[in-house]
Design a protein around this motif. Structure first.
Motif, PDB file in Angstrom:
ATOM      1  N   TYR A  27       0.841  -1.194   0.000  1.00 30.88           N
ATOM      2  CA  TYR A  27       0.000   0.000   0.000  1.00 30.88           C
ATOM      3  C   TYR A  27       0.876   1.244   0.000  1.00 30.88           C
ATOM      4  O   TYR A  27       1.790   1.364   0.823  1.00 30.88           O
ATOM      5  CB  TYR A  27      -0.919   0.000   1.227  1.00 30.88           C
ATOM      6  CG  TYR A  27      -1.871  -1.172   1.266  1.00 30.88           C
ATOM      7  CD1 TYR A  27      -3.183  -1.047   0.836  1.00 30.88           C
ATOM      8  CD2 TYR A  27      -1.441  -2.425   1.711  1.00 30.88           C
ATOM      9  CE1 TYR A  27      -4.059  -2.134   0.867  1.00 30.88           C
ATOM     10  CE2 TYR A  27      -2.297  -3.514   1.738  1.00 30.88           C
ATOM     11  CZ  TYR A  27      -3.603  -3.355   1.313  1.00 30.88           C
ATOM     12  OH  TYR A  27      -4.466  -4.431   1.327  1.00 30.88           O
ATOM     13  N   ALA A  45      -6.054   9.125  -5.368  1.00 28.42           N
ATOM     14  CA  ALA A  45      -5.735   7.733  -5.025  1.00 28.42           C
ATOM     15  C   ALA A  45      -6.554   7.266  -3.836  1.00 28.42           C
ATOM     16  O   ALA A  45      -6.987   8.061  -3.002  1.00 28.42           O
ATOM     17  CB  ALA A  45      -4.243   7.593  -4.726  1.00 28.42           C
ATOM     18  N   THR A  49      -5.813   1.039  -1.451  1.00 30.87           N
ATOM     19  CA  THR A  49      -5.682   0.357  -2.736  1.00 30.87           C
ATOM     20  C   THR A  49      -4.386  -0.444  -2.763  1.00 30.87           C
ATOM     21  O   THR A  49      -3.300   0.130  -2.753  1.00 30.87           O
ATOM     22  CB  THR A  49      -5.682   1.368  -3.898  1.00 30.87           C
ATOM     23  OG1 THR A  49      -6.875   2.151  -3.849  1.00 30.87           O
ATOM     24  CG2 THR A  49      -5.588   0.650  -5.233  1.00 30.87           C
ATOM     25  N   GLN A  51      -1.303  -2.923  -4.168  1.00 29.75           N
ATOM     26  CA  GLN A  51      -0.552  -3.121  -5.398  1.00 29.75           C
ATOM     27  C   GLN A  51       0.313  -4.374  -5.268  1.00 29.75           C
ATOM     28  O   GLN A  51       0.709  -4.762  -4.165  1.00 29.75           O
ATOM     29  CB  GLN A  51       0.348  -1.917  -5.687  1.00 29.75           C
ATOM     30  CG  GLN A  51      -0.391  -0.581  -5.819  1.00 29.75           C
ATOM     31  CD  GLN A  51       0.543   0.536  -6.235  1.00 29.75           C
ATOM     32  OE1 GLN A  51       1.102   0.528  -7.324  1.00 29.75           O
ATOM     33  NE2 GLN A  51       0.718   1.512  -5.353  1.00 29.75           N
ATOM     34  N   ASP A  92       7.069   5.029  -8.815  1.00 26.84           N
ATOM     35  CA  ASP A  92       6.776   6.329  -9.415  1.00 26.84           C
ATOM     36  C   ASP A  92       6.623   7.329  -8.283  1.00 26.84           C
ATOM     37  O   ASP A  92       5.654   7.283  -7.530  1.00 26.84           O
ATOM     38  CB  ASP A  92       5.494   6.254 -10.248  1.00 26.84           C
ATOM     39  CG  ASP A  92       5.235   7.524 -11.045  1.00 26.84           C
ATOM     40  OD1 ASP A  92       5.388   8.623 -10.466  1.00 26.84           O
ATOM     41  OD2 ASP A  92       4.857   7.427 -12.223  1.00 26.84           O
ATOM     42  N   THR A  95       3.194   9.417  -8.266  1.00 24.61           N
ATOM     43  CA  THR A  95       1.894   8.773  -8.050  1.00 24.61           C
ATOM     44  C   THR A  95       1.915   7.659  -7.021  1.00 24.61           C
ATOM     45  O   THR A  95       0.853   7.219  -6.560  1.00 24.61           O
ATOM     46  CB  THR A  95       1.383   8.191  -9.377  1.00 24.61           C
ATOM     47  OG1 THR A  95       2.250   7.114  -9.789  1.00 24.61           O
ATOM     48  CG2 THR A  95       1.342   9.258 -10.465  1.00 24.61           C
ATOM     49  N   ALA A  97       2.818   4.691  -7.812  1.00 26.16           N
ATOM     50  CA  ALA A  97       2.571   3.456  -8.548  1.00 26.16           C
ATOM     51  C   ALA A  97       3.801   2.554  -8.506  1.00 26.16           C
ATOM     52  O   ALA A  97       4.934   3.016  -8.660  1.00 26.16           O
ATOM     53  CB  ALA A  97       2.198   3.771  -9.993  1.00 26.16           C
ATOM     54  N   LEU A  98       3.583   1.262  -8.311  1.00 28.74           N
ATOM     55  CA  LEU A  98       4.650   0.271  -8.223  1.00 28.74           C
ATOM     56  C   LEU A  98       4.569  -0.682  -9.404  1.00 28.74           C
ATOM     57  O   LEU A  98       3.473  -1.082  -9.818  1.00 28.74           O
ATOM     58  CB  LEU A  98       4.535  -0.528  -6.915  1.00 28.74           C
ATOM     59  CG  LEU A  98       4.430   0.282  -5.615  1.00 28.74           C
ATOM     60  CD1 LEU A  98       4.237  -0.656  -4.426  1.00 28.74           C
ATOM     61  CD2 LEU A  98       5.660   1.147  -5.409  1.00 28.74           C
ATOM     62  N   ALA A  99       5.727  -1.059  -9.951  1.00 27.49           N
ATOM     63  CA  ALA A  99       5.773  -1.994 -11.064  1.00 27.49           C
ATOM     64  C   ALA A  99       6.889  -2.991 -10.840  1.00 27.49           C
ATOM     65  O   ALA A  99       8.028  -2.609 -10.540  1.00 27.49           O
ATOM     66  CB  ALA A  99       5.985  -1.251 -12.388  1.00 27.49           C
TER      67      ALA A  99
END
Length: 415
Positions: A27, A45, A49, A51, A92, A95, A97-99
């Motif tokens: 998270y 966001a 949420t 990830q 990121d 934002t 955001a995790l990848a």
């Protein structure tokens, strides 16, 4: 908000022997330092949420660490039914955001590894991680983009053949095998050592590290294993930022001990602590885990009395401290499990180059968890073996594991 700090939260996602995990992944949120609350990473966001989770994702992403710039995250997937993974993840910064970049098996054997801790080595050449159930350490090279170079992975099984350990240890229920709980990078002036607290082997392994070698991990050396503290089960540690000292937390006896560090290599210099303290001495209740229901609490009281006397004498004479220990009235040397009511977890230092306290987190039986704050001298030793640590309990959950001590906003550049 300029007063918010990005916060990435790992979770357990399945029920294991020690936890009933309800998480769904990682998270990304922010900690608002003005309101002391968690807020969404961005205005659009969601606060909850997840990830990287799901059926094909990370099941138990319990430990997260990053390289210096924070653009890549390394996550331990702490699996009990297989080797699990050590994963590299891009972040990121705008934002949250995790990848997933890639991952490697946390151990080179099929059994449950329970990968539980990872660190990036000084200079950033490798990531090292420890496996609790497998009793092993892995080192893997980092590529230019932060991903992991799988073919370079080196696995070291504990205990090494050069230092055999007889199992079970004094705490038969918890010390039935090696349990490597941490892989901590300790830099010296002429080298770096990976310090690995091993709850099962009752030692802290000092493993030489060579960034230029194809096999960066050398032969493990057993350190921080005085007979006076046998059965303690070292779990976590932290180095003093300026003094050649390391503070080791013993989970099974709630003892905190300070050891000297070799300035050249970063290794722990021997077995004898400079000072020790039972961080929750005198707490009432029953034992945690093991066969604690059958414990003789009078023997625990005697053990605590002997630890206190041993710790006091350490400040003057190691020989006198050892004599006091062996002359103590405690039965068998160690209690079955930790200080009557608790199991200590993480060890941290107050911010700054001259930290005022060591802080230890603990879980308590049928009560809120605790933070114990141990005051330090300017040279980094415990102020007094007679002092009882200050305890903070009112705002903690049931099982505080790790934690972070943030500096005051005024000293953090307004961030």
């Amino acid at each position: 908000s300029k007063m918010s700090t990005p916060l990435l939260v790992g979770t357990y996602g399945e029920k294991l022997g020690h936890v009933d995990g309800k998480g769904k992944g990682v998270y990304a949120v922010r900690f608002d330092r003005e309101t002391l609350s968690l807020v969404p990473f961005t205005p659009t966001a969601g606060l909850t949420t997840p990830q990287l989770g799901g059926a094909s994702g990370l099941v138990n992403p319990t430990w997260l660490t990053s390289c210096g710039d924070g653009k890549v995250l390394y996550i331990c997937d702490e699996r009990g039914d297989g080797p699990g993974n050590l994963a590299a993840v891009s972040v990121d910064a705008a934002t949250g955001a995790l990848a997933l970049l890639n991952s490697i098996p946390a151990d080179d054997r099929a059994g449950g590894a329970a990968c539980c801790h990872a660190s990036v080595t000084p200079g950033g050449a490798h990531v090292v991680a420890s496996n609790y159930c497998a009793g092993s350490v892995v080192a893997v090279a980092r590529r230019a983009d932060g991903s992991l170079d799988a073919p370079s992975a080196q696995y070291v099984h504990l205990p090494p053949a050069s230092h055999p350990v007889s199992f079970p240890g004094p705490n038969a229920a918890r010390q039935e095998a090696s349990h490597a709980h941490m892989a901590y990078c300790s830099a010296g002036t002429h080298g770096t050592t990976i310090l690995v607290p091993d709850l099962g082997c009752d030692v802290v392994w000092s493993i030489p590290y060579d960034a230029e070698s194809a096999k960066p991990l050398g032969e493990p050396v057993a350190t921080a294993s005085p007979p006076e503290l046998r059965g303690g089960g070292p779990r976590h540690l932290v180095r003093h930022p300026t003094e050649p000292l390391v503070y080791v937390g013993y989970e099974l006896t709630s003892v905190l001990a300070a050891y000297p560090i070799d300035k050249r290599t970063g290794a722990i210099a021997g077995d004898e602590p400079l000072c020790a303290l039972n961080v929750l001495d005198g707490d009432a209740g029953g034992f945690m885990g093991g066969s604690g229901e059958d414990a003789d609490l009078s023997s625990v009281a005697a053990y605590q009395t002997t630890v206190r006397k041993y710790a006091r004498l350490l400040q003057g004479s190691a020989a006198a401290a050892t004599a006091a220990w062996h002359g103590g009235e405690h039965r068998g040397g160690v209690p079955l499990c930790s200080d009557k009511a608790t199991s200590i977890a993480a060890v941290r230092l107050a911010p700054g180059d001259a930290p005022s306290h060591v802080v230890v987190s603990s879980r308590l039986v049928d009560a809120a968890g605790a933070l114990s704050c141990v005051a330090l001298t300017p040279g980094g030793l415990f102020k007094s073996a007679e002092d009882e640590p200050v305890r903070i309990t009112s705002t903690l959950g049931r099982t505080p594991r790790d934690f972070v001590l943030l500096p005051p906003p005024s000293s953090a550049g307004g961030r």
